[in-house]
Design a protein around this motif. Structure first.
Motif, PDB file in Angstrom:
ATOM      1  N   ALA A  19      33.613   6.468 -16.893  1.00 41.59           N
ATOM      2  CA  ALA A  19      33.623   4.893 -17.168  1.00 41.59           C
ATOM      3  C   ALA A  19      33.430   3.895 -16.080  1.00 41.59           C
ATOM      4  N   GLU A  20      33.966   4.052 -15.022  1.00 37.92           N
ATOM      5  CA  GLU A  20      33.710   3.240 -13.889  1.00 37.92           C
ATOM      6  C   GLU A  20      32.577   3.181 -13.468  1.00 37.92           C
ATOM      7  N   LEU A  21      32.030   4.631 -13.279  1.00 37.03           N
ATOM      8  CA  LEU A  21      30.585   4.911 -12.636  1.00 37.03           C
ATOM      9  C   LEU A  21      29.561   4.521 -13.620  1.00 37.03           C
ATOM     10  N   PHE A  22      29.652   4.658 -14.984  1.00 37.04           N
ATOM     11  CA  PHE A  22      28.618   4.354 -15.781  1.00 37.04           C
ATOM     12  C   PHE A  22      29.007   3.488 -16.879  1.00 37.04           C
ATOM     13  N   ASP A  24      27.533   0.743 -17.970  1.00 34.64           N
ATOM     14  CA  ASP A  24      26.363   0.378 -18.946  1.00 34.64           C
ATOM     15  C   ASP A  24      25.640   1.421 -19.263  1.00 34.64           C
ATOM     16  N   ARG A  25      24.566   1.346 -20.406  1.00 34.49           N
ATOM     17  CA  ARG A  25      23.655   2.231 -20.497  1.00 34.49           C
ATOM     18  C   ARG A  25      22.579   2.470 -19.649  1.00 34.49           C
ATOM     19  N   ILE A  26      22.048   3.700 -19.345  1.00 33.96           N
ATOM     20  CA  ILE A  26      21.043   3.792 -18.276  1.00 33.96           C
ATOM     21  C   ILE A  26      19.955   4.674 -18.892  1.00 33.96           C
ATOM     22  N   TRP A  27      18.629   4.331 -18.050  1.00 35.72           N
ATOM     23  CA  TRP A  27      17.656   5.357 -18.510  1.00 35.72           C
ATOM     24  C   TRP A  27      17.458   6.472 -17.765  1.00 35.72           C
ATOM     25  N   VAL A  28      17.356   7.472 -18.439  1.00 34.70           N
ATOM     26  CA  VAL A  28      17.018   8.745 -17.878  1.00 34.70           C
ATOM     27  C   VAL A  28      15.768   9.503 -18.144  1.00 34.70           C
ATOM     28  N   LYS A  29      15.175  10.111 -17.274  1.00 25.24           N
ATOM     29  CA  LYS A  29      13.880  10.886 -17.481  1.00 25.24           C
ATOM     30  C   LYS A  29      14.195  12.381 -17.599  1.00 25.24           C
ATOM     31  N   ALA A  30      13.841  12.993 -18.771  1.00 22.64           N
ATOM     32  CA  ALA A  30      14.114  14.260 -18.951  1.00 22.64           C
ATOM     33  C   ALA A  30      13.153  14.994 -19.751  1.00 22.64           C
ATOM     34  N   GLU A  31      13.290  16.228 -19.842  1.00 26.04           N
ATOM     35  CA  GLU A  31      12.436  17.098 -20.810  1.00 26.04           C
ATOM     36  C   GLU A  31      13.400  17.664 -21.747  1.00 26.04           C
ATOM     37  N   VAL A  93      20.617   6.048 -22.473  1.00 27.08           N
ATOM     38  CA  VAL A  93      21.614   6.913 -22.859  1.00 27.08           C
ATOM     39  C   VAL A  93      23.074   6.128 -22.385  1.00 27.08           C
ATOM     40  N   GLN A  94      23.996   6.606 -23.148  1.00 22.07           N
ATOM     41  CA  GLN A  94      25.477   6.287 -22.755  1.00 22.07           C
ATOM     42  C   GLN A  94      25.988   7.429 -22.231  1.00 22.07           C
TER      43      GLN A  94
END
Length: 443
Positions: A19-22, A24-31, A93-94
């Motif tokens: 929770a402290e590290l993330f 907010d939501r972040i954009w992730v590149k993945a297959e 993603v959250q």
């Protein structure tokens, strides 16, 4: 005893750390490695990252049912492709950590522009690889036969583009005939490249075709993405006969088009390509016919003039030859006539000499023969009893009127005939004297 913490405490601390590290939501590149929409409306995914075919990272993800329909519709409308396993995405993603399920990523947004860019990048890399390996120009080195008639078509049986192609090709106003054989194949989706490759292999095994035609007739960008497949491009490039593509509308240009021998925009344009070949050949034949007729006409005129010239030359030559022959014949006739006259005079002289010799010979022979005849006549005359009788001798005959040459055949009392030159008499024999007796009596 060693210090320790309860698992629940550890999980709680990890959760607090996430929770402290993330925050907010972040954009992730993945297959998207796995894709599993559920009947309850949620969609469960497995996101991963690979390198060289090796999985470097993997995480569970999900899209709640209140986000899934809008995310899916937005992505597919923007990219023309389906949201599915096997594509690379950029998602918001959250990050969540559950004491029971571990790390999970809750997706609430997606960037379709990134996926489109990834496809373009993959396409660019595939093109560069094909160029480096020499596949881009292999088909360009093949040439269509002068009149390609037997065509192998790879298409879906129910494709509208196939119907347009057949109708335009088979009902052509020129009446050109083509033998079109369909090899059914999937023309969109993940299985389309391998299906088309299988059809190419079937065509290779059948053999005897002049060209291979890959027909699709348009569709969405996602529908046509299968024609950017690297393996399909290699199969087309390495094929032994020309491969021609017609798989999209004017705005579409795929790797399959790039490696093909020829590409056109639509199935109808593909039919026109072959019809134009035959029409051009027919036009060429018409031009050749006109050119041949003109050439033949010129040649005939030239030959007629040559024949007339040759005829005149032959006539003049024959006349000269006849004149020479006539002169030679006259000369020969004169020589022959002269020779015959000379021979005639020689033969006439010989005949005259021979006639003279024959006359003289005959005269001599006749003279000799006449002399011999005269001599024989004289002898005969001398031996003639009448001549003898005229000399005084008589001819005595017996009673049978046969000449008596001896007294041995006369007896006393016989009548004998005595013939003189002037007559004859009959006398009786009174006495017969033998030669000895006659001598004695005479004495």
């Amino acid at each position: 005893m060693k210090e320790y913490v309860e698992l629940t405490d550890l999980a709680a601390r990890i959760k607090e750390g996430f929770a402290e590290l993330f925050p907010d939501r972040i954009w992730v590149k993945a297959e998207i490695r796995e894709w599993s929409p559920r009947s309850n409306g949620h969609c469960y995914l497995t996101l991963s990252q690979t390198r060289g075919g090796k999985v470097l990272a993997e995480s569970r993800a999900m899209i709640w049912k209140w986000h899934f329909p809008s995310i899916k519709a937005f992505f597919e409308a923007s990219t023309g492709d389906q949201l599915r396993a096997g594509i690379t995405v950029l998602v918001r993603v959250q990050v969540n950590f559950s004491e029971l399920y571990g790390v999970s990523l809750f997706i609430d947004d997606i960037d379709p522009a990134f996926t489109v860019g990834e496809k373009a990048l993959e396409k660019k890399k595939a093109i560069e690889k094909l160029e480096k390996e020499g596949y881009m120009d292999m088909q360009k080195e093949l040439a269509l036969p002068r009149l390609p008639r037997r065509l192998a078509v790879i298409s879906a049986k129910t494709a509208a583009g196939l119907g347009d192609f057949r109708n335009h090709l088979e009902n052509n106003p020129g009446g050109y005939h083509f033998d079109v054989v369909l090899f059914e194949s999937m023309m969109q989706g993940e299985q389309a490249p391998s299906s088309i490759i299988d059809s190419l292999e079937e065509i290779r095994e059948d053999g005897g075709f002049d060209a291979v035609l890959i027909l699709r007739g348009g569709g969405s960008e996602s529908d046509l993405s299968c024609f950017d497949d690297y393996d399909l491009a290699v199969a087309i490039a390495k094929f032994e006969i020309p491969v021609i593509t017609a798989i999209g509308h004017d705005k579409d240009f795929h790797i399959a088009d790039m490696v093909a021998n020829t590409y056109v925009k639509t199935p109808t344009a593909l039919a026109d390509l072959f019809l134009d070949i035959f029409a051009g050949e027919e036009e060429l034949l018409d031009d050749l016919e006109v050119a041949v007729q003109a050439a033949v006409s010129r040649r005939l005129s030239s030959e007629e003039r040559a024949l007339d010239s040759l005829k005149n030359s032959v006539v003049r030559s024959l006349l000269r030859k006849l004149s020479d022959v006539e002169k030679e014949m006259r000369s020969r006739v004169i020589r022959i006539d002269k020779g015959l006259n000379q021979r005639y005079f020689r033969y006439e002289k010989r005949a005259s000499d021979l006639s003279t010799r024959l006359k003289n010979g005959f005269s001599n022979i006749v003279g000799r023969e006449l002399s011999r005849v005269a001599l024989k006549e004289a002898i005969i005359n001398a031996a003639d009893p009448r001549t003898i009788l005229s000399r005084g001798y008589v001819l005595v005959t017996d009673k049978n009127n046969k000449v008596l040459k001896t007294v041995g055949k006369v007896e006393v009392g016989d009548n004998i005939g005595v013939r003189f030159s002037d007559g004859s008499l009959v006398a009786g024999v009174k006495k017969v004297y033998k030669k000895e007796e006659d001598k004695a009596d005479t004495a």
